[in-house]
Design a protein around this motif. Structure first.
Motif, PDB file in Angstrom:
ATOM      1  N   ASP A 129     -16.026  10.604   2.346  1.00  0.00           N
ATOM      2  CA  ASP A 129     -15.731  12.034   2.320  1.00  0.00           C
ATOM      3  C   ASP A 129     -15.214  12.520   3.669  1.00  0.00           C
ATOM      4  OD1 ASP A 129     -18.424  11.585   3.291  1.00  0.00           O
ATOM      5  OD2 ASP A 129     -18.703  13.748   3.263  1.00  0.00           O
ATOM      6  N   VAL A 164     -19.039  16.611  -2.875  1.00  0.00           N
ATOM      7  CA  VAL A 164     -19.923  15.585  -2.338  1.00  0.00           C
ATOM      8  C   VAL A 164     -21.353  15.969  -2.709  1.00  0.00           C
ATOM      9  CG1 VAL A 164     -20.605  14.277  -0.297  1.00  0.00           C
ATOM     10  CG2 VAL A 164     -18.333  15.358  -0.397  1.00  0.00           C
ATOM     11  N   ASN A 200     -20.158   7.270  -2.314  1.00  0.00           N
ATOM     12  CA  ASN A 200     -19.633   7.692  -1.012  1.00  0.00           C
ATOM     13  C   ASN A 200     -20.089   6.678   0.033  1.00  0.00           C
ATOM     14  OD1 ASN A 200     -18.368   9.244   0.938  1.00  0.00           O
ATOM     15  ND2 ASN A 200     -20.071  10.676   1.159  1.00  0.00           N
ATOM     16  N   LEU A 246     -19.169  10.991  -4.766  1.00  0.00           N
ATOM     17  CA  LEU A 246     -18.015  11.881  -4.750  1.00  0.00           C
ATOM     18  C   LEU A 246     -17.602  12.173  -6.192  1.00  0.00           C
ATOM     19  CD1 LEU A 246     -15.850  10.127  -1.992  1.00  0.00           C
ATOM     20  CD2 LEU A 246     -17.564  11.919  -1.696  1.00  0.00           C
ATOM     21  N   SER A 280     -12.158   2.993  -2.892  1.00  0.00           N
ATOM     22  CA  SER A 280     -12.330   4.359  -3.356  1.00  0.00           C
ATOM     23  C   SER A 280     -11.024   4.852  -3.951  1.00  0.00           C
ATOM     24  CB  SER A 280     -12.750   5.284  -2.201  1.00  0.00           C
ATOM     25  OG  SER A 280     -12.596   6.644  -2.554  1.00  0.00           O
TER      26      SER A 280
END
Length: 569
Positions: free
Chosen positions: A331, A76, A100, A22, A358
């Motif tokens: 994502d 992404v 991700n 990401l 994240s």
């Protein structure tokens, strides 16, 4: 190569695996961030990098408080590990770049059974095959039951066929090496856990299961059926007549939902977010396919209609199903949070977690809070520290509790009870199950052992997990969003979310667990609606005093001052 040629291939060349990352601009208030368009354009020029998706910013103008970083658009991309490391080495503080990671749901499936301590396998043992046949209490075969055998190596498992039969192969010199058998039916029966089973080769080893209705303490099926956890939290016939959740919007980010289930037919809104290449038709239909059963189980607790079946907390809430499993990553969770912001969701249930964190998800969780979206997250099932994203301060982290007497003794539900240690065993049979994560981040606890709820196909199943605990809190928050007088007139912002959380915490009752495992305790409907009523006048809204007092007195008469008193109900 045509599709027909590809379908006939019998070999494939082994190539290097690709990884997803990401990328986003770093709006930390000190740097001049790169635009997302510039980031995307740069990635497109690098050989071996493929952009999978671009998550655009929310349609709502959400401002962060003070100098706090804000969430923005996300790119992404997929690439080799070598490309990723080269990009990371050359990236600046103007860019957020992170892996991700894939998320997992937090409903317990296979128990963590280690067998006898000190067992060592010196050399591979011969493979022993044996047959297990799973039957109901009337002798009928039970298909689709998962059977797991534990020995000195890794557990082996299989699913029963239409005759209720499965053949397993375990590494052992004899069947004495099988230390335990765990059988989990798909629906309508209690599971069974057999330690040190006496197995016989070359015959069908029968495991008989009891129907859910055969255990009277479960109160199943009932009309409507109300689970032990919902009853513990004050959901009874009187409160059901008072509170329905009408007017609240709830999102369930999970594995989809079978809305053909008799108690879930009122759910009509949803999207499949697992594949950004899906067209509108695929997004609109696939959310109804729940191959994991997990989202359907959560939905029953939150919003079961009670029509000839289970009654959830908020059957008249407007429910949005956002499919993330199987295969969902950070994502997809971000896309789900964006949907909740854009569609003015009041409460979102996230029975999911990851061992990795994240920064981008954290920023979007905060953005959701700023937009007035209350996010409830299951704490995790590893039996260790609270997992991500439940450890993020702006979410409501929920641990699981169980209560002795609400399940048969030969199930693995029984095995989740901890040793009698201070802080883990509370009053009236309440306990902190072995699997539930713990830590200072825990804000509340809720029922998460032997929770009976809906599964695809119209049936019911008893599951464990903090995944089962979080929907109890989500359902009660939906009632607060719809009916609590202190919330009704508040604008959709972070203060509203904080107020909703505080109402729950103020209305929680200790169940005798330490705060690391139980947080502030378990909220009940009556005490929750009483919490904060004295400050309602500040907003100019008159509380329904009769409703509040009536609900509290009713619950106190049934449960006493401690909500676990006189249990099981």
């Amino acid at each position: 190569m045509s599709e027909s040629d590809a379908s006939r291939r019998t070999t494939v060349e082994v190539s290097q695996r690709q990884f997803q990352f990401l990328f986003a601009a770093n709006f930390d208030g000190e740097l001049s961030p790169l635009s997302v368009q510039a980031i995307g354009n740069t990635l497109e020029k690098i050989d071996g990098v493929r952009i999978i998706d671009r998550i655009h910013d929310s349609g709502l103008d959400v401002m962060a408080a003070g100098r706090e970083p804000v969430a923005g658009e996300v790119v992404v991309a997929e690439m080799s590990w070598e490309n990723a490391m080269a990009l990371r080495a050359t990236s600046t503080k103007q860019i957020i770049m992170e892996r991700n990671w894939e998320l997992r749901h937090l409903g317990c499936f296979a128990p963590n059974f280690a067998g006898p301590t000190g067992a060592t396998v010196v050399a591979p043992a011969p493979t022993i095959r044996f047959s297990v046949k799973v039957l109901g209490n009337n002798g009928q075969p039970i298909p689709r039951a998962q059977v797991i055998a534990y020995g000195h190596g890794f557990p082996v498992q299989g699913e029963t066929d239409v005759e209720g039969k499965v053949v397993l192969a375990i590494y052992a010199s004899s069947l004495i090496g099988v230390e335990a058998i765990y059988v989990k039916p798909f629906s309508d029966f209690w599971e069974k856990f057999i330690a040190h089973p006496a197995l016989v080769p070359d015959v069908d080893n029968i495991v008989s299961l009891e129907s859910l209705s055969a255990f009277p303490q479960s109160h199943f099926p009932g009309n409507p059926f109300i689970g032990w956890g919902e009853r513990l939290m004050g959901l009874d016939l009187e409160t059901m007549q008072r509170y329905s959740g009408k007017g609240a919007r709830v999102a369930i980010i999970d594995s989809g939902c079978d809305n053909t289930h008799p108690v879930l037919t009122h759910i009509t809104k949803g999207l499949d977010l697992t594949d950004p290449k899906l067209d509108d038709l695929g997004q609109a239909r696939n959310w109804q396919i729940d191959t994991l059963s997990h989202g359907t189980h959560c939905a029953g607790v939150i919003t079961g209609s009670g029509v000839d079946g289970m009654r959830g907390f908020a059957p008249e809430a407007e429910v949005h199903i956002l499919k993330l499993f199987p295969g969902g990553r950070f994502d997809v969770l971000i896309r789900g949070l964006k949907y909740c912001i854009d569609n003015q969701i009041d409460v979102v249930n996230c029975s999911l977690g990851c061992d990795q964190g994240s920064e981008l998800v954290r920023l979007w969780l905060n953005k959701a809070r700023q937009a007035g979206v209350a996010v409830v997250v299951a704490a995790g099932n590893s039996g260790g520290p609270v997992q991500f994203p439940a450890l993020v301060p702006n979410v409501l982290s929920v641990s699981a509790i169980g209560q002795a007497g609400n399940f048969p003794g030969d199930t693995y539900h029984q095995q989740t009870e901890p040793s009698v240690l201070p802080g883990l065993v509370g009053a009236n049979g309440i306990f902190a199950p072995r699997f539930s994560c713990f830590g200072p981040e825990i804000k509340l606890c809720a029922p998460g052992v032997a929770v009976i709820s809906s599964v695809p196909g119209g049936g019911y199943a008893a599951w464990d997990g903090t995944s089962m605990a979080a929907p109890h809190i989500t359902g009660l928050l939906a009632l607060i969003a719809a009916h609590h007088p202190a919330i009704a007139s508040m604008p959709r912002d972070a203060a509203r979310v904080d107020r909703m959380f505080q109402v729950l915490i103020d209305g929680a009752n200790s169940v005798g667990l330490d705060r690391m495992h139980g947080g502030a305790g378990i909220p009940a409907i009556g005490s929750t609606f009483l919490a904060g009523a004295s400050t309602v006048g500040q907003s100019g809204v008159s509380p329904d005093i009769d409703a509040i007092v009536g609900a509290v007195l009713s619950q106190m008469q049934k449960l006493g001052a401690n909500p676990a008193a006189n249990a099981p109900l």
